[in-house]
Design a protein around this motif. Structure first.
Motif, PDB file in Angstrom:
ATOM      1  N   PRO A   1     -27.551  51.568 125.722  1.00 34.02           N
ATOM      2  CA  PRO A   1     -27.499  52.871 126.380  1.00 34.02           C
ATOM      3  C   PRO A   1     -26.064  53.371 126.516  1.00 34.02           C
ATOM      4  CG  PRO A   1     -27.988  51.145 127.985  1.00 34.02           C
ATOM      5  CD  PRO A   1     -28.009  50.509 126.625  1.00 34.02           C
ATOM      6  N   PRO A   2     -25.891  54.674 126.568  1.00 30.74           N
ATOM      7  CA  PRO A   2     -24.548  55.248 126.736  1.00 30.74           C
ATOM      8  C   PRO A   2     -23.898  54.760 128.045  1.00 30.74           C
ATOM      9  CG  PRO A   2     -26.141  56.959 126.219  1.00 30.74           C
ATOM     10  CD  PRO A   2     -26.904  55.708 126.466  1.00 30.74           C
ATOM     11  N   HIS A   3     -22.585  54.747 128.036  1.00 31.36           N
ATOM     12  CA  HIS A   3     -21.847  54.319 129.221  1.00 31.36           C
ATOM     13  C   HIS A   3     -20.459  54.934 129.156  1.00 31.36           C
ATOM     14  CE1 HIS A   3     -19.409  51.572 131.717  1.00 31.36           C
ATOM     15  NE2 HIS A   3     -20.511  51.479 132.427  1.00 31.36           N
ATOM     16  N   GLN A   4     -19.992  55.413 130.264  1.00 34.10           N
ATOM     17  CA  GLN A   4     -18.653  55.985 130.335  1.00 34.10           C
ATOM     18  C   GLN A   4     -17.626  54.888 130.556  1.00 34.10           C
ATOM     19  OE1 GLN A   4     -17.609  59.276 129.955  1.00 34.10           O
ATOM     20  NE2 GLN A   4     -19.696  59.461 129.178  1.00 34.10           N
TER      21      GLN A   4
ATOM     22  N   ALA B   1     -15.300  58.367 122.350  1.00 36.95           N
ATOM     23  CA  ALA B   1     -16.136  58.685 121.184  1.00 36.95           C
ATOM     24  C   ALA B   1     -16.416  57.424 120.362  1.00 36.95           C
ATOM     25  CB  ALA B   1     -15.467  59.752 120.319  1.00 36.95           C
ATOM     26  N   VAL B   2     -15.411  56.586 120.195  1.00 33.94           N
ATOM     27  CA  VAL B   2     -15.594  55.339 119.443  1.00 33.94           C
ATOM     28  C   VAL B   2     -16.525  54.412 120.213  1.00 33.94           C
ATOM     29  CG1 VAL B   2     -14.445  53.282 118.536  1.00 33.94           C
ATOM     30  CG2 VAL B   2     -13.398  55.533 118.248  1.00 33.94           C
TER      31      VAL B   2
ATOM     32  N   ILE C   1     -20.087  52.831 119.020  1.00 34.81           N
ATOM     33  CA  ILE C   1     -20.372  51.392 119.040  1.00 34.81           C
ATOM     34  C   ILE C   1     -21.654  51.119 119.816  1.00 34.81           C
ATOM     35  CG2 ILE C   1     -19.576  49.147 119.898  1.00 34.81           C
ATOM     36  CD1 ILE C   1     -16.684  50.175 119.319  1.00 34.81           C
ATOM     37  N   LEU C   2     -21.788  51.722 120.984  1.00 34.62           N
ATOM     38  CA  LEU C   2     -23.001  51.530 121.785  1.00 34.62           C
ATOM     39  C   LEU C   2     -24.230  52.010 121.029  1.00 34.62           C
ATOM     40  CD1 LEU C   2     -21.746  52.568 125.345  1.00 34.62           C
ATOM     41  CD2 LEU C   2     -22.198  50.250 124.474  1.00 34.62           C
ATOM     42  N   TRP C   3     -24.126  53.159 120.362  1.00 39.17           N
ATOM     43  CA  TRP C   3     -25.252  53.668 119.567  1.00 39.17           C
ATOM     44  C   TRP C   3     -25.606  52.679 118.468  1.00 39.17           C
ATOM     45  CZ3 TRP C   3     -25.524  54.729 114.366  1.00 39.17           C
ATOM     46  CH2 TRP C   3     -26.695  55.353 113.945  1.00 39.17           C
ATOM     47  N   TRP C   4     -24.594  52.164 117.761  1.00 35.63           N
ATOM     48  CA  TRP C   4     -24.816  51.229 116.664  1.00 35.63           C
ATOM     49  C   TRP C   4     -25.492  49.943 117.153  1.00 35.63           C
ATOM     50  CZ3 TRP C   4     -23.122  46.467 114.662  1.00 35.63           C
ATOM     51  CH2 TRP C   4     -23.351  46.289 113.300  1.00 35.63           C
ATOM     52  N   LEU C   5     -25.119  49.490 118.342  1.00 34.60           N
ATOM     53  CA  LEU C   5     -25.698  48.284 118.932  1.00 34.60           C
ATOM     54  C   LEU C   5     -27.034  48.557 119.633  1.00 34.60           C
ATOM     55  CD1 LEU C   5     -22.463  46.709 120.460  1.00 34.60           C
ATOM     56  CD2 LEU C   5     -23.733  45.900 118.454  1.00 34.60           C
TER      57      LEU C   5
ATOM     58  N   VAL D   1     -17.141  48.515 111.313  1.00 33.93           N
ATOM     59  CA  VAL D   1     -15.694  48.350 111.332  1.00 33.93           C
ATOM     60  C   VAL D   1     -15.105  49.532 112.098  1.00 33.93           C
ATOM     61  CG1 VAL D   1     -13.599  48.215 109.942  1.00 33.93           C
ATOM     62  CG2 VAL D   1     -15.720  47.124 109.140  1.00 33.93           C
ATOM     63  N   VAL D   2     -14.286  49.227 113.075  1.00 36.74           N
ATOM     64  CA  VAL D   2     -13.643  50.263 113.884  1.00 36.74           C
ATOM     65  C   VAL D   2     -12.137  50.125 113.707  1.00 36.74           C
ATOM     66  CG1 VAL D   2     -13.260  51.138 116.214  1.00 36.74           C
ATOM     67  CG2 VAL D   2     -15.506  50.231 115.569  1.00 36.74           C
ATOM     68  N   ARG D   3     -11.523  51.198 113.300  1.00 33.16           N
ATOM     69  CA  ARG D   3     -10.066  51.184 113.128  1.00 33.16           C
ATOM     70  C   ARG D   3      -9.389  51.395 114.486  1.00 33.16           C
ATOM     71  NH1 ARG D   3      -8.911  55.749 109.777  1.00 33.16           N
ATOM     72  NH2 ARG D   3      -6.767  55.087 109.996  1.00 33.16           N
ATOM     73  N   ASN D   4      -8.341  50.655 114.723  1.00 32.84           N
ATOM     74  CA  ASN D   4      -7.600  50.755 115.970  1.00 32.84           C
ATOM     75  C   ASN D   4      -7.083  52.175 116.203  1.00 32.84           C
ATOM     76  OD1 ASN D   4      -6.411  49.501 118.321  1.00 32.84           O
ATOM     77  ND2 ASN D   4      -4.445  49.820 117.293  1.00 32.84           N
ATOM     78  N   GLU D   5      -6.699  52.852 115.118  1.00 30.66           N
ATOM     79  CA  GLU D   5      -6.189  54.223 115.255  1.00 30.66           C
ATOM     80  C   GLU D   5      -7.259  55.155 115.820  1.00 30.66           C
ATOM     81  OE1 GLU D   5      -3.969  52.065 112.102  1.00 30.66           O
ATOM     82  OE2 GLU D   5      -6.098  52.428 112.420  1.00 30.66           O
ATOM     83  N   GLU D   6      -8.505  54.948 115.389  1.00 30.94           N
ATOM     84  CA  GLU D   6      -9.606  55.761 115.919  1.00 30.94           C
ATOM     85  C   GLU D   6      -9.810  55.488 117.402  1.00 30.94           C
ATOM     86  OE1 GLU D   6     -13.340  55.821 113.609  1.00 30.94           O
ATOM     87  OE2 GLU D   6     -12.237  54.567 112.202  1.00 30.94           O
TER      88      GLU D   6
END
Length: 90
Positions: free
Chosen positions: A86-89, A74-75, A79-83, A62-67
């Motif tokens: 690979p990292p992406h800018q 950072a969010v 998300i990419l880590w959780w899925l 769950v990702v809060r819109n405020e974050e």
């Protein structure tokens, strides 16, 4: 109608029925009010996953819109880590 104490009402079937009736009668489940009650929607997902024998705490993120608004990169990284992607800018 008898009043149900909050500690008994919270999380009960009666609470879910009351929220459903409220959403349906005020403006419908697709109204801003109905869509904005995220806790109820999340509880339904948690219940569904639990009924399937899956742990919703590890199956959902769950990702809060405020974050997201405060620090999108950072969010996005989280998300990419959780899925397990690979990292992406942004």
């Amino acid at each position: 109608q008898d009043k149900i104490p909050n500690e008994t009402f919270y999380g009960s079937v009666a609470e879910k029925r009351a929220w459903y009736r409220y959403q349906k009668t005020t403006m419908g489940p697709m109204s801003p009010v109905g869509r904005g009650l995220y806790v109820i929607q999340l509880e339904l997902w948690f219940e569904a996953l639990s009924e399937l024998g899956r742990d919703p705490h590890t199956e959902m993120m769950v990702v809060r819109n405020e974050e997201l608004g405060a620090n999108a990169q950072a969010v996005y990284d989280r998300i990419l880590w959780w899925l397990e992607l690979p990292p992406h800018q942004l």
